[in-house]
Every structure is written in structure tokens, then in C-alpha cells.
Design a protein around this motif. Structure first.
Motif, PDB file in Angstrom:
ATOM      1  N   PHE A 158       0.896  -1.281   0.007  1.00  0.00           N
ATOM      2  CA  PHE A 158       0.071   0.151   0.076  1.00  0.00           C
ATOM      3  C   PHE A 158       1.053   1.417   0.181  1.00  0.00           C
ATOM      4  N   ARG A 159       0.212   2.266  -0.391  1.00  0.00           N
ATOM      5  CA  ARG A 159       0.939   3.559  -0.557  1.00  0.00           C
ATOM      6  C   ARG A 159      -0.003   4.712  -0.021  1.00  0.00           C
ATOM      7  N   THR A 160       0.713   5.669   0.877  1.00  0.00           N
ATOM      8  CA  THR A 160      -0.375   6.822   1.550  1.00  0.00           C
ATOM      9  C   THR A 160       0.046   8.152   0.870  1.00  0.00           C
ATOM     10  N   ALA A 161      -0.783   8.933   0.832  1.00  0.00           N
ATOM     11  CA  ALA A 161      -0.500  10.189   0.297  1.00  0.00           C
ATOM     12  C   ALA A 161      -1.508  11.252   1.117  1.00  0.00           C
ATOM     13  N   MET A 162      -0.569  12.226   1.586  1.00  0.00           N
ATOM     14  CA  MET A 162      -0.921  13.383   2.698  1.00  0.00           C
ATOM     15  C   MET A 162      -1.912  14.252   1.783  1.00  0.00           C
ATOM     16  N   THR A 163      -2.617  14.235   0.616  1.00  0.00           N
ATOM     17  CA  THR A 163      -3.293  14.785  -0.004  1.00  0.00           C
ATOM     18  C   THR A 163      -4.355  15.818   0.887  1.00  0.00           C
ATOM     19  N   GLY A 164      -5.319  15.041   1.704  1.00  0.00           N
ATOM     20  CA  GLY A 164      -6.189  15.814   2.437  1.00  0.00           C
ATOM     21  C   GLY A 164      -5.546  16.813   3.207  1.00  0.00           C
ATOM     22  N   GLU A 165      -4.524  16.280   3.912  1.00  0.00           N
ATOM     23  CA  GLU A 165      -3.890  17.225   4.889  1.00  0.00           C
ATOM     24  C   GLU A 165      -3.318  18.535   4.263  1.00  0.00           C
ATOM     25  N   ILE A 166      -2.712  18.168   3.177  1.00  0.00           N
ATOM     26  CA  ILE A 166      -2.281  19.200   2.400  1.00  0.00           C
ATOM     27  C   ILE A 166      -3.269  20.263   1.849  1.00  0.00           C
ATOM     28  N   PHE A 167      -4.170  19.721   1.298  1.00  0.00           N
ATOM     29  CA  PHE A 167      -5.360  20.492   0.922  1.00  0.00           C
ATOM     30  C   PHE A 167      -5.893  21.520   2.017  1.00  0.00           C
ATOM     31  N   GLY A 168      -6.049  20.878   3.018  1.00  0.00           N
ATOM     32  CA  GLY A 168      -6.295  21.606   4.349  1.00  0.00           C
ATOM     33  C   GLY A 168      -5.619  22.620   4.550  1.00  0.00           C
ATOM     34  N   LEU A 169      -4.254  22.498   4.587  1.00  0.00           N
ATOM     35  CA  LEU A 169      -3.347  23.450   5.149  1.00  0.00           C
ATOM     36  C   LEU A 169      -3.051  24.609   4.070  1.00  0.00           C
ATOM     37  N   LEU A 170      -3.109  24.117   2.922  1.00  0.00           N
ATOM     38  CA  LEU A 170      -3.070  25.327   1.906  1.00  0.00           C
ATOM     39  C   LEU A 170      -4.347  26.109   1.949  1.00  0.00           C
ATOM     40  N   SER A 171      -5.516  25.355   1.948  1.00  0.00           N
ATOM     41  CA  SER A 171      -6.864  26.259   1.945  1.00  0.00           C
ATOM     42  C   SER A 171      -6.874  27.156   3.029  1.00  0.00           C
ATOM     43  N   ARG A 172      -6.435  26.695   4.294  1.00  0.00           N
ATOM     44  CA  ARG A 172      -6.558  27.552   5.587  1.00  0.00           C
ATOM     45  C   ARG A 172      -5.364  28.287   5.791  1.00  0.00           C
ATOM     46  N   SER A 173      -4.247  27.975   5.632  1.00  0.00           N
ATOM     47  CA  SER A 173      -3.144  28.809   6.162  1.00  0.00           C
ATOM     48  C   SER A 173      -2.186  29.375   4.962  1.00  0.00           C
ATOM     49  N   SER A 174      -2.344  29.110   3.802  1.00  0.00           N
ATOM     50  CA  SER A 174      -1.493  29.705   2.660  1.00  0.00           C
ATOM     51  C   SER A 174      -2.051  30.759   2.130  1.00  0.00           C
ATOM     52  N   VAL A 175      -1.247  31.752   1.264  1.00  0.00           N
ATOM     53  CA  VAL A 175      -1.748  32.700   0.499  1.00  0.00           C
ATOM     54  C   VAL A 175      -2.984  32.325  -0.414  1.00  0.00           C
ATOM     55  N   LEU A 176      -3.030  30.960  -0.628  1.00  0.00           N
ATOM     56  CA  LEU A 176      -4.131  30.553  -1.575  1.00  0.00           C
ATOM     57  C   LEU A 176      -5.599  30.618  -1.075  1.00  0.00           C
ATOM     58  N   ALA A 236      -1.524  14.833  -8.569  1.00  0.00           N
ATOM     59  CA  ALA A 236      -0.221  14.556  -8.266  1.00  0.00           C
ATOM     60  C   ALA A 236      -0.034  13.460  -7.555  1.00  0.00           C
ATOM     61  N   GLU A 237      -1.294  13.029  -6.767  1.00  0.00           N
ATOM     62  CA  GLU A 237      -1.387  11.873  -6.069  1.00  0.00           C
ATOM     63  C   GLU A 237      -1.469  10.622  -7.107  1.00  0.00           C
ATOM     64  N   LEU A 238      -2.190  10.908  -8.018  1.00  0.00           N
ATOM     65  CA  LEU A 238      -2.387   9.681  -8.853  1.00  0.00           C
ATOM     66  C   LEU A 238      -1.060   9.469  -9.616  1.00  0.00           C
ATOM     67  N   ALA A 239      -0.133  10.600  -9.947  1.00  0.00           N
ATOM     68  CA  ALA A 239       1.154  10.260 -10.749  1.00  0.00           C
ATOM     69  C   ALA A 239       1.915   9.557  -9.618  1.00  0.00           C
ATOM     70  N   ALA A 240       1.763   9.679  -8.282  1.00  0.00           N
ATOM     71  CA  ALA A 240       2.703   9.026  -7.147  1.00  0.00           C
ATOM     72  C   ALA A 240       2.377   7.602  -7.206  1.00  0.00           C
ATOM     73  N   THR A 241       1.162   7.325  -7.323  1.00  0.00           N
ATOM     74  CA  THR A 241       0.435   5.970  -7.043  1.00  0.00           C
ATOM     75  C   THR A 241       0.194   5.138  -8.189  1.00  0.00           C
ATOM     76  N   LYS A 242       0.669   5.702  -9.546  1.00  0.00           N
ATOM     77  CA  LYS A 242       0.415   4.970 -10.757  1.00  0.00           C
ATOM     78  C   LYS A 242       0.826   3.495 -10.517  1.00  0.00           C
ATOM     79  N   PRO A 243       1.772   3.094 -10.010  1.00  0.00           N
ATOM     80  CA  PRO A 243       2.118   1.410 -10.127  1.00  0.00           C
ATOM     81  C   PRO A 243       0.831   0.733  -9.379  1.00  0.00           C
ATOM     82  N   TRP A 244       0.177   1.504  -8.356  1.00  0.00           N
ATOM     83  CA  TRP A 244      -0.890   0.805  -7.763  1.00  0.00           C
ATOM     84  C   TRP A 244      -2.206   0.452  -8.473  1.00  0.00           C
TER      85      TRP A 244
END
Length: 293
Positions: A158-176, A236-244
Motif C-alpha cells: 500500500f501507499r499513503t498520500a497526505m493529499t487531504g492534509e495538504i489541501f487543508g493546510l493550503l486552503s486555510r493557512s497559505s496565500v491561496l 499529483a497523488e495519481l502520478a505518485a500511485t500509478k504503479p498501484w
């Protein structure tokens, strides 16, 4: 007694379901997730939520973060390849003599890269209960999305991606955060961003700033900005998990809106994913766990 309690104890949420054999009854939920509790607080919080269901000896089967090192009782990880749920479960001590508490262990992996999951293994067990002959990939989107190769009743890798956490950080705490808004979904913008990220995942950070620039220069609709942010990160997550996922059957199990987004992204690369309810798969996996000796 056929009555028992199925418990999904996450980082931020506690969810308990009253069970009569394999039949689910009432479900209750609170904000008493693992993050806010000391080990000795788990039993009182569960009794606060569901104590009126307990009128005699009661079996309680728990998955999720109650089995973490900081949880009710540490349920050591089981190494893959292995069935998602197997005996023995971890016994948690309780002060109330009516309670018999067992916790489902998580899974671990050392190669080809270190990884762990806790809670998702129960959803995978639920998928196998629903689709016993499934051979493919379980995509479990969330704060930390999991991609698990399942074959012959086992989790192979299996493979883990922190996509949801990154989305939360960027949408709440970054210039975005100034360029995002609302919950409207712009699928065309989302899928374009998925394609962009899949084609050039190394350009992700630059693509992210384009969301801000498009707002400042073109007054881009905040819903488009939010959809593009989601698409870039999932692409980006799909690119990282393509072998799965490449060339495999995929079952997506997560929150409804998030599952739909992942399914749309997977359809855009030629797959035909099936969506199963995360809540239903968790309960199905806990039924499997309860039946273990």
C-alpha cells in the motif's frame, strides 16, 4: 448475547453503532477523537456516548486510532502481505466489568517504502466482505489517502498520500486561502488540473501559485480556484500511485463528495472505479473482526 457495539475511533471523531448480530441499529457520533484524549479517558468517553446501550456483558469491537500508541491500548501493526483483519485482536482493559473490548490492529509495510495504516484495514476487510473475490486496488481517500493492492484476500502492498492534509493546510493557512471559496464544484476545472498534474507532477508548486495569480489578474471564480487546487493535488497523488492503480480494478471508499472526485479523476485516465460507502465498509469490516476468535 447477540447485542454488541461497533466503534470507529478516529483522530477527531468517535462513532459508535449499536449492533444486533449483523444488523446495525442506531449510530451516535461525538467529537471525542483520539487527539483530545489521554489513554484513561477512552472508556469514560465511550460510556458517555453509548452507556445507556449497555445493560449487561457487552462486546465492543473497535477500529482506528484507539489502537494507536497514545490510544486506549496499543494494537501493534501487522506486516503485509496479510489479511486486512485477522486474529488476535488486541484486548483493552476496562474498569467497567460489563465491557469486553477488543481493538483491530493496523497494518505496516517496510518495503518498497515504509508505510502504516490504522483504521483503513477495517474498511478493506469490509470491501472483501462485500466483494469476496476482489482483486485490485482499494482507494481510501481522506486526510491521508491510502492505495492498497488487494489480492487473494490479502493486502499485498500500500501507499499513503497526505493529499487531504495538504489541501487543508493550503486552503486555510497559505496565500491561496484568499483565492478559494464556497463548496461549488467545477468539474471541468478539476479535471483540467488533474491532467496538468499527471502530465507534469514536478511543476506542482508552480501550478499552485497560478491559482493565486489567476485570482489577482483575472478575478477567477473562487470555486474554480478550489476545484483546481483539489485537482492539482489529486492529480499529483495519481502520478505518485500509478504503479498501484494502472491496469487494475479500483474500488473507492471514502466520504461521498471526496469519493466522487477521486472517481472522476480515475475515469479521466480510463478506469471504471466502483464506489462503496466508507461507513458501510467500516461496519462490515467490524463484523468480520467480531467473528474472529
Amino acid at each position: 448475547m447477540s447485542g454488541w457495539i461497533a466503534v470507529d475511533w478516529g483522530t477527531t471523531t468517535l462513532r459508535a453503532t449499536r449492533m444486533d448480530g449483523a444488523r446495525a441499529g442506531e449510530t451516535r457520533e461525538s467529537g471525542d477523537g483520539m487527539n483530545g484524549l489521554s489513554p484513561e479517558a477512552f472508556e469514560p468517553r465511550l460510556l458517555d456516548l453509548a452507556g445507556d446501550w449497555i445493560d449487561g456483558p457487552t462486546e465492543i469491537v473497535v477500529c482506528g486510532m484507539a489502537g494507536a500508541r497514545q490510544g486506549w491500548a496499543e494494537a501493534p501493526y501487522r506486516a503485509v502481505p496479510c489479511p486486512p483483519v485477522a486474529a488476535p485482536l488486541t484486548v483493552a482493559r476496562s474498569a467497567d466489568p460489563r465491557l469486553s473490548v477488543r481493538i483491530v490492529p493496523g497494518l505496516s509495510q517496510r518495503a518498497p517504502h515504509p508505510d502504516v495504516m490504522r483504521g483503513e484495514e477495517t474498511q478493506i476487510a469490509g470491501i472483501l466482505r462485500e466483494v469476496p473475490e476482489f482483486d485490485g486496488v482499494a482507494c481510501l481517500p481522506g486526510t491521508h489517502a491510502k492505495w492498497a493492492h488487494v489480492s487473494a484476500g490479502e493486502v499485498v502492498s500500500f501507499r499513503t498520500a497526505m493529499t487531504g492534509e495538504i489541501f487543508g493546510l493550503l486552503s486555510r493557512s497559505s496565500v491561496l486561502r484568499h483565492s478559494l471559496g464556497g463548496n461549488d464544484w467545477q468539474e471541468a476545472a478539476f479535471l483540467e488540473a488533474v491532467s496538468d498534474a499527471l502530465a507534469r507532477p514536478e511543476a506542482l508548486s508552480a501550478r499552485l501559485f497560478e491559482i493565486r495569480a489567476a485570482d489577482l489578474l483575472e478575478e477567477q471564480d473562487p470555486a474554480i480556484g478550489r476545484s483546481r487546487l483539489s485537482g492539482l493535488l489529486i492529480g499529483a497523488e495519481l502520478a505518485a500511485t500509478k504503479p498501484w492503480w494502472l491496469g487494475r480494478d479500483v474500488i473507492v471508499t471514502g466520504a461521498p463528495a471526496l469519493s466522487q472526485a477521486y472517481a472522476a479523476a480515475l475515469r479521466s485516465v480510463g478506469l471504471a472505479p466502483r464506489i462503496l460507502s466508507a461507513a458501510e465498509m467500516t461496519l462490515a469490516g467490524l463484523k468480520t473482526a467480531k467473528d474472529l476468535p
